[in-house]
Design a protein around this motif. Sequence first.
Motif, short mmCIF file in Angstrom:
data_model
loop_
_atom_site.label_atom_id
_atom_site.label_comp_id
_atom_site.label_asym_id
_atom_site.label_seq_id
_atom_site.Cartn_x
_atom_site.Cartn_y
_atom_site.Cartn_z
N TYR A 84 0.84 -1.20 0.00
CA TYR A 84 0.00 0.00 0.00
C TYR A 84 0.88 1.25 0.00
O TYR A 84 0.68 2.17 -0.79
N TRP A 85 1.82 1.30 0.94
CA TRP A 85 2.65 2.49 1.10
C TRP A 85 3.39 2.82 -0.19
O TRP A 85 3.51 3.99 -0.59
N SER A 86 3.89 1.79 -0.87
CA SER A 86 4.63 2.00 -2.11
C SER A 86 3.76 2.63 -3.19
O SER A 86 4.28 3.31 -4.09
N ALA A 87 2.46 2.38 -3.14
CA ALA A 87 1.55 2.87 -4.18
C ALA A 87 0.93 4.23 -3.86
O ALA A 87 0.31 4.84 -4.72
N LEU A 88 1.10 4.71 -2.64
CA LEU A 88 0.50 5.99 -2.26
C LEU A 88 1.28 7.17 -2.84
O LEU A 88 2.50 7.12 -2.98
N THR A 89 0.57 8.23 -3.14
CA THR A 89 1.21 9.47 -3.52
C THR A 89 1.74 10.16 -2.27
O THR A 89 1.33 9.84 -1.14
N PRO A 90 2.64 11.12 -2.41
CA PRO A 90 3.11 11.86 -1.23
C PRO A 90 1.97 12.48 -0.42
O PRO A 90 2.00 12.45 0.82
N ALA A 91 0.98 13.02 -1.10
CA ALA A 91 -0.14 13.63 -0.39
C ALA A 91 -0.94 12.57 0.37
O ALA A 91 -1.39 12.81 1.50
N GLU A 92 -1.13 11.40 -0.26
CA GLU A 92 -1.86 10.33 0.41
C GLU A 92 -1.08 9.82 1.62
O GLU A 92 -1.68 9.49 2.65
N ARG A 93 0.24 9.76 1.50
CA ARG A 93 1.04 9.31 2.64
C ARG A 93 0.90 10.27 3.82
O ARG A 93 0.75 9.86 4.97
N GLU A 94 0.95 11.55 3.50
CA GLU A 94 0.80 12.55 4.57
C GLU A 94 -0.55 12.42 5.26
O GLU A 94 -0.65 12.47 6.49
N ARG A 95 -1.58 12.25 4.47
CA ARG A 95 -2.92 12.12 5.06
C ARG A 95 -3.05 10.82 5.85
O ARG A 95 -3.72 10.79 6.90
N ALA A 96 -2.43 9.74 5.37
CA ALA A 96 -2.48 8.47 6.10
C ALA A 96 -1.89 8.63 7.50
O ALA A 96 -2.44 8.11 8.48
#
Length: 232
Positions: free
Chosen positions: A89-101
């Motif tokens: 999952y983490w590998s597929a997230l965008t930087p913005a999605e990672r921040e929100r996660a």
Amino acid sequence: MITAGFLSGHPDLRFRLLGIEKRDAGKMEQAFGFFQRAGFYADKPSQAMVAEMLWNGTGTPVDRALAYAWMDLAAERGYEGFLDLRERYWSALTPAERERALQEGPAIYARFGDAAARPRIDTALRRERRQATGSRTGMSGNLRIMVPGPAGPMVIDGSKFYDDRYWDPVQYQAWQDSVWAKPKVARVDVGEATQIKEETERRTRIDAGRPQVDAPEPKTADEQPRLDSGKP
């Protein structure tokens, strides 16, 4: 009756089973709700199902950042299959999605993490065990208790109804760990994997400096990105 009696004392398994039944019947929104209820009682497989449904938009809108937060929660005890899915999952997230996660994680841990959820299932186990009636040695071996497992239904012999592994909170946790430590877990397609700067990437997601709570330690803490710090 014996299966119902067993599941009444195991709300984690009961709600997981209901979630599976609703999913198989195509009632995805109801399935999503039942998996969340099972997760409320510290059921890691159900928390992983919530993550996959969020990732794929099954019974709920697609929300990949929130899906990561739930899969991180499912991997809290270091179960191998969920750790692998979490990293995919983490590998597929965008930087913005990672921040929100990372922002979403603390609230999810506060309600569904082991520190909050384990006391709920422990209380349910103890309460039902105290209320159980009948002979502890006379349960028929011809009866079977069916509970959901990683590779399909698991069968518990009726004569083992009162076995401590299913009722003592510590032994019950150990039994769950033995079942799910290396389960056969379905994998979602999250696209091409990308190289992660392993140590730096992990440390940015590890809880640093947060006051510790009295809760079971994850099995592979040094490989487990924690979201309950609320900090990247």
